[in-house]
Motif scaffolding. Structure first.
Motif, mmCIF file in Angstrom:
data_model
loop_
_atom_site.group_PDB
_atom_site.id
_atom_site.type_symbol
_atom_site.label_atom_id
_atom_site.label_comp_id
_atom_site.label_asym_id
_atom_site.label_seq_id
_atom_site.Cartn_x
_atom_site.Cartn_y
_atom_site.Cartn_z
ATOM 1 N N ASN A 36 1.132 -1.110 0.089
ATOM 2 C CA ASN A 36 -0.159 -0.415 -0.313
ATOM 3 C C ASN A 36 0.960 1.479 -0.037
ATOM 4 O O ASN A 36 0.702 2.280 -0.371
ATOM 5 C CB ASN A 36 -0.554 -0.251 0.695
ATOM 6 C CG ASN A 36 -2.188 -0.675 0.944
ATOM 7 O OD1 ASN A 36 -2.428 -0.931 -0.074
ATOM 8 N ND2 ASN A 36 -3.006 -1.583 2.456
ATOM 9 N N VAL A 39 -3.683 6.076 0.134
ATOM 10 C CA VAL A 39 -3.405 5.748 -1.560
ATOM 11 C C VAL A 39 -4.443 6.275 -2.348
ATOM 12 O O VAL A 39 -4.460 6.159 -3.395
ATOM 13 C CB VAL A 39 -3.712 4.144 -1.761
ATOM 14 C CG1 VAL A 39 -3.782 3.788 -2.969
ATOM 15 C CG2 VAL A 39 -2.560 3.983 -0.952
ATOM 16 N N ALA A 40 -6.499 6.506 -2.157
ATOM 17 C CA ALA A 40 -6.892 7.072 -2.542
ATOM 18 C C ALA A 40 -6.802 8.081 -2.837
ATOM 19 O O ALA A 40 -7.476 8.886 -4.093
ATOM 20 C CB ALA A 40 -8.372 7.331 -1.484
ATOM 21 N N LYS A 58 1.827 2.330 -3.180
ATOM 22 C CA LYS A 58 1.263 3.343 -4.053
ATOM 23 C C LYS A 58 1.370 5.052 -3.470
ATOM 24 O O LYS A 58 0.670 5.776 -5.002
ATOM 25 C CB LYS A 58 0.032 3.104 -4.043
ATOM 26 C CG LYS A 58 0.190 1.024 -3.854
ATOM 27 C CD LYS A 58 -1.157 1.233 -4.088
ATOM 28 C CE LYS A 58 -1.513 -0.372 -4.004
ATOM 29 N NZ LYS A 58 -2.778 -1.339 -3.639
ATOM 30 N N VAL A 92 -4.012 7.887 -6.241
ATOM 31 C CA VAL A 92 -5.204 7.760 -6.836
ATOM 32 C C VAL A 92 -5.968 8.375 -8.072
ATOM 33 O O VAL A 92 -6.288 9.210 -9.154
ATOM 34 C CB VAL A 92 -6.387 6.604 -7.049
ATOM 35 C CG1 VAL A 92 -7.155 5.832 -7.569
ATOM 36 C CG2 VAL A 92 -4.779 5.675 -6.434
#
Length: 244
Positions: free
Chosen positions: A119, A238-239, A122, A242
């Motif tokens: 995680n 991570v969100a 990322k 992204v």
């Protein structure tokens, strides 16, 4: 608070209260032994085996004092505490030889380590800062399937002093392209924590709570890397990555 870096607060061992979990580091630097890999038990067995070979014994409290030390310093301490300093080189060689055999035979990751590494990779560059030889670190991480996630492996050499000096952490942050104060260290030992704090990194400690004195400078302490607050934190990072 500067550049999104959380103000350093008194040490807490309650993740829900830590300002660290509202922050996104620009680099994450992991210790290896005892943090990513369950190898501290191998070091303990290797030390005991090496001492027995020379008819020596560990002094009281030796295991805790040796945790996180560079293996050459550990070998020297084994010799000094047995009043035979001339054996330091031979003890160091025996220690490392036994450790290599043990770790190759039974590699094991710490709980939550694979998921946290996957995680974290990322949203930030990753590095390892270890007092172990580079080939040992790389073999352990490769056997665990973690090596591809790391951009850099930093170990002591002629220009980089071992922990508790700050060099390995300073070097790791620089190679990741991040300022020390914008980087996060993940550590389990007093020796490693001292190195990371001296380097100016934020610190996540992992393992049994050692008490306030031992954890001075730590921003967040968790019992295990699979702590739900830590996984929630990485999920949010991570969100965000992204979304951008």
């Amino acid at each position: 608070m500067l550049s999104g870096i959380p103000e350093r607060k008194p040490t807490v061992n309650q993740p829900s209260l830590s300002p660290l979990l509202s922050w996104t580091p620009e680099a994450v630097v992991f210790d290896c032994d005892g943090t990513l890999m369950d190898t501290e038990r191998h070091w303990q067995e290797a030390r005991q085996t090496a001492l027995r070979e020379f008819g020596l014994r560990a002094a009281p409290g030796f295991a805790e004092r040796a945790k996180g030390l560079h293996y050459t310093e550990c070998g020297q301490m084994m010799a000094d505490e047995n009043d035979c300093p001339d054996l330091a080189g031979e003890l160091t060689t025996a220690l490392l030889d036994h450790f290599r055999v043990l770790v190759a035979a039974n590699p094991r990751t710490m709980p939550g380590a694979p998921e946290l590494v996957a995680n974290a990779a990322k949203f930030a560059p990753l590095a390892v800062a270890s007092n172990c030889p580079a080939d040992v670190v790389e073999t352990c991480l490769s056997n665990a399937g973690l090596l591809p996630y790391f951009d850099h492996i930093v170990v002591p050499d002629s220009a980089v002093r071992p922990k508790p000096a700050p060099d390995v952490y300073l070097t790791a942050a620089r190679l990741c392209g991040a300022a020390p104060e914008a980087s996060l260290a993940v550590e389990d030992s007093r020796t490693g924590i001292r190195a990371a704090v001296r380097a100016g990194l934020r610190v996540m400690g992992v393992g049994p709570w050692p008490g306030e004195e031992a954890a001075v400078g730590v921003d967040l302490w968790v019992a295990r890397l699979d702590d739900p607050y830590v996984f929630e934190w990485t999920g949010r990072r991570v969100a965000q990555a992204v979304a951008h």
